[in-house]
Each structure stands twice: as C-alpha cells, then as structure tokens.
Design a protein around this motif. Structure first.
Motif, PDB file in Angstrom:
ATOM      1  N   TYR A  65     -20.026 -71.529   2.585  1.00  0.00           N
ATOM      2  CA  TYR A  65     -19.047 -71.313   3.908  1.00  0.00           C
ATOM      3  C   TYR A  65     -18.135 -70.160   4.001  1.00  0.00           C
ATOM      4  CZ  TYR A  65     -20.156 -76.316   4.096  1.00  0.00           C
ATOM      5  OH  TYR A  65     -21.219 -77.686   4.244  1.00  0.00           O
ATOM      6  N   ARG A  66     -18.865 -69.239   3.014  1.00  0.00           N
ATOM      7  CA  ARG A  66     -18.014 -68.014   2.802  1.00  0.00           C
ATOM      8  C   ARG A  66     -19.080 -66.919   2.762  1.00  0.00           C
ATOM      9  NH1 ARG A  66     -14.516 -71.012  -0.713  1.00  0.00           N
ATOM     10  NH2 ARG A  66     -12.559 -71.481   0.152  1.00  0.00           N
ATOM     11  N   GLU A  67     -20.399 -66.969   3.560  1.00  0.00           N
ATOM     12  CA  GLU A  67     -21.518 -66.153   3.530  1.00  0.00           C
ATOM     13  C   GLU A  67     -21.074 -64.526   3.591  1.00  0.00           C
ATOM     14  OE1 GLU A  67     -21.364 -68.589   5.661  1.00  0.00           O
ATOM     15  OE2 GLU A  67     -22.977 -69.888   4.924  1.00  0.00           O
ATOM     16  N   TRP A  68     -19.865 -64.364   4.219  1.00  0.00           N
ATOM     17  CA  TRP A  68     -19.284 -63.352   4.616  1.00  0.00           C
ATOM     18  C   TRP A  68     -18.565 -62.214   3.070  1.00  0.00           C
ATOM     19  CZ3 TRP A  68     -14.774 -64.153   2.565  1.00  0.00           C
ATOM     20  CH2 TRP A  68     -13.990 -65.368   2.815  1.00  0.00           C
ATOM     21  N   ALA A  69     -18.484 -63.233   2.068  1.00  0.00           N
ATOM     22  CA  ALA A  69     -18.030 -62.371   0.874  1.00  0.00           C
ATOM     23  C   ALA A  69     -19.277 -62.389  -0.061  1.00  0.00           C
ATOM     24  CB  ALA A  69     -16.991 -63.401   0.237  1.00  0.00           C
TER      25      ALA A  69
ATOM     26  N   CYS B  14     -13.531 -63.836 -13.917  1.00  0.00           N
ATOM     27  CA  CYS B  14     -14.163 -64.704 -12.664  1.00  0.00           C
ATOM     28  C   CYS B  14     -13.718 -64.253 -11.511  1.00  0.00           C
ATOM     29  CB  CYS B  14     -13.602 -66.086 -12.856  1.00  0.00           C
ATOM     30  SG  CYS B  14     -11.929 -66.648 -12.500  1.00  0.00           S
ATOM     31  N   VAL B  15     -14.599 -64.825 -10.434  1.00  0.00           N
ATOM     32  CA  VAL B  15     -14.607 -64.669  -9.103  1.00  0.00           C
ATOM     33  C   VAL B  15     -14.085 -65.890  -8.470  1.00  0.00           C
ATOM     34  CG1 VAL B  15     -15.978 -64.087  -6.953  1.00  0.00           C
ATOM     35  CG2 VAL B  15     -16.063 -62.514  -9.034  1.00  0.00           C
ATOM     36  N   SER B  16     -13.316 -65.805  -7.548  1.00  0.00           N
ATOM     37  CA  SER B  16     -12.847 -67.136  -6.800  1.00  0.00           C
ATOM     38  C   SER B  16     -12.329 -66.656  -5.425  1.00  0.00           C
ATOM     39  CB  SER B  16     -11.840 -67.774  -7.500  1.00  0.00           C
ATOM     40  OG  SER B  16     -10.585 -66.892  -7.546  1.00  0.00           O
TER      41      SER B  16
ATOM     42  N   ILE C 260     -13.021 -61.273  -2.077  1.00  0.00           N
ATOM     43  CA  ILE C 260     -12.981 -62.150  -3.244  1.00  0.00           C
ATOM     44  C   ILE C 260     -11.887 -61.695  -3.995  1.00  0.00           C
ATOM     45  CG2 ILE C 260     -15.448 -62.562  -3.197  1.00  0.00           C
ATOM     46  CD1 ILE C 260     -15.922 -60.395  -5.382  1.00  0.00           C
ATOM     47  N   VAL C 261     -11.605 -62.603  -4.924  1.00  0.00           N
ATOM     48  CA  VAL C 261     -10.603 -62.436  -5.887  1.00  0.00           C
ATOM     49  C   VAL C 261     -11.521 -62.159  -7.336  1.00  0.00           C
ATOM     50  CG1 VAL C 261      -8.410 -63.275  -7.296  1.00  0.00           C
ATOM     51  CG2 VAL C 261      -8.684 -63.388  -4.684  1.00  0.00           C
ATOM     52  N   LEU C 262     -10.848 -61.183  -8.064  1.00  0.00           N
ATOM     53  CA  LEU C 262     -11.483 -60.998  -9.416  1.00  0.00           C
ATOM     54  C   LEU C 262     -10.400 -61.260 -10.382  1.00  0.00           C
ATOM     55  CD1 LEU C 262     -13.780 -60.003 -11.616  1.00  0.00           C
ATOM     56  CD2 LEU C 262     -12.971 -57.735 -11.309  1.00  0.00           C
ATOM     57  N   THR C 263     -10.476 -62.063 -11.473  1.00  0.00           N
ATOM     58  CA  THR C 263      -9.523 -62.556 -12.236  1.00  0.00           C
ATOM     59  C   THR C 263     -10.048 -61.957 -13.616  1.00  0.00           C
ATOM     60  OG1 THR C 263      -8.959 -64.518 -10.984  1.00  0.00           O
ATOM     61  CG2 THR C 263      -8.101 -64.391 -13.160  1.00  0.00           C
ATOM     62  N   LEU C 264      -9.001 -61.471 -14.342  1.00  0.00           N
ATOM     63  CA  LEU C 264      -9.542 -60.742 -15.566  1.00  0.00           C
ATOM     64  C   LEU C 264      -8.514 -61.130 -16.621  1.00  0.00           C
ATOM     65  CD1 LEU C 264     -10.322 -56.909 -14.594  1.00  0.00           C
ATOM     66  CD2 LEU C 264     -11.805 -58.875 -15.050  1.00  0.00           C
ATOM     67  N   GLY C 265      -8.901 -61.261 -17.902  1.00  0.00           N
ATOM     68  CA  GLY C 265      -8.075 -61.836 -18.960  1.00  0.00           C
ATOM     69  C   GLY C 265      -7.767 -60.195 -19.831  1.00  0.00           C
TER      70      GLY C 265
ATOM     71  N   ILE D 124      -6.975 -59.774  -8.814  1.00  0.00           N
ATOM     72  CA  ILE D 124      -7.129 -58.441  -7.839  1.00  0.00           C
ATOM     73  C   ILE D 124      -8.418 -58.984  -6.764  1.00  0.00           C
ATOM     74  CG2 ILE D 124      -8.114 -56.012  -7.999  1.00  0.00           C
ATOM     75  CD1 ILE D 124      -7.670 -56.175 -11.282  1.00  0.00           C
ATOM     76  N   PRO D 125      -7.687 -58.732  -5.644  1.00  0.00           N
ATOM     77  CA  PRO D 125      -8.640 -58.994  -4.512  1.00  0.00           C
ATOM     78  C   PRO D 125      -9.672 -57.792  -4.402  1.00  0.00           C
ATOM     79  CG  PRO D 125      -6.323 -58.320  -3.829  1.00  0.00           C
ATOM     80  CD  PRO D 125      -6.244 -58.654  -5.273  1.00  0.00           C
ATOM     81  N   ILE D 126     -10.640 -58.052  -3.916  1.00  0.00           N
ATOM     82  CA  ILE D 126     -11.876 -56.802  -3.467  1.00  0.00           C
ATOM     83  C   ILE D 126     -12.350 -57.092  -2.100  1.00  0.00           C
ATOM     84  CG2 ILE D 126     -13.913 -55.915  -4.211  1.00  0.00           C
ATOM     85  CD1 ILE D 126     -13.743 -56.915  -7.026  1.00  0.00           C
ATOM     86  N   PHE D 127     -11.762 -56.213  -1.331  1.00  0.00           N
ATOM     87  CA  PHE D 127     -12.053 -56.404   0.211  1.00  0.00           C
ATOM     88  C   PHE D 127     -13.362 -55.672   0.458  1.00  0.00           C
ATOM     89  CE2 PHE D 127      -7.315 -56.927  -0.422  1.00  0.00           C
ATOM     90  CZ  PHE D 127      -7.231 -57.971   0.348  1.00  0.00           C
TER      91      PHE D 127
END
Length: 124
Positions: free
Chosen positions: A10-14, A51-53, A68-73, A98-101
């Motif tokens: 439902y988020r093909e755009w990303a 991860c991506v979320s 998308i949001v990239l989460t890093l440790g 970190i959002p990636i547009f």
C-alpha cells in the motif's frame, strides 16, 4: 513469495527509494542479511545494524512523499539536521531515525553513518 512487495503493497510510492538503498547496501558491505517483518525491513550482519520503516518521525508540515525512515544503531548521538528522532535505549547505544525522501539522499554522508552502524553491530 516476494515479502518486500507485500511490505510495500500500500506504499508502492516508496519502493524505489528502498530498492536503491538496498542495492547500495549490498554493493557496499560483504554481508547484508535482509529480514522483512510486518512493520519494518531489518538489515543485519552478525547483529541488526539498521532497518527501514514508515515511522512517523517527521512533522506533517515537513513531510514530502514518498519517503522511508532509515533507523540506525550507533555508539553515539548523531548531530545532523537529517536526524528527526533519536533515543539512547541504553548507555552507549543510540537509535537514530533518518527520513529519506529521495534516492539522491543516499549519499556519501548517509553511507558513512550506515558503515558506522554496520561496524558497531559487527563489533558486539
């Protein structure tokens, strides 16, 4: 079954941004395990490094689609305008969102942070 397709159903755009990020990760690091879950896609080597979320870390007024949001440790608090949320779940470990547009944002700076997260996960 392509679980990544299901994740983006439902988020093909990303999906294009994610695919560009995945290609860069696979070409940049010797081991990248990918696990698709219901709410995120996890990247790991010996441990999870990112991860991506679709976390809602961006104010509505600042949101552009797709993203998308990239989460890093990371082992430290990352000081950058690109970081929209950050927590220290336990001493010496920071979770950075970190959002990636746009795929153009998958640049040297972002890849250097991903490398730090990758090496941090590997060192545990």
């Amino acid at each position: 079954m392509n679980y990544e397709k299901t994740f983006f159903q439902y988020r093909e755009w990303a999906e294009d941004i994610y695919n560009d990020l995945k290609k860069k990760l696979i070409s940049s690091f010797p081991v990248v395990n990918i696990r698709v879950q219901k709410t995120q896609i996890t990247f790991s080597n010996t441990r999870v490094f990112g991860c991506v979320s679709f976390l809602k870390v961006v104010k509505k007024s600042e949101t552009r689609s797709p993203y998308i949001v990239l989460t890093l440790g990371l082992p430290y608090a990352l000081s950058s305008l690109r970081v929209k949320a950050m927590t220290e779940p336990y001493p010496g470990r920071w979770t950075v969102h970190i959002p990636i547009f746009d795929s153009k944002e998958i640049d040297k700076e972002l890849l250097s942070w991903i490398k730090e997260a990758y090496l941090f996960a590997e060192s545990k």
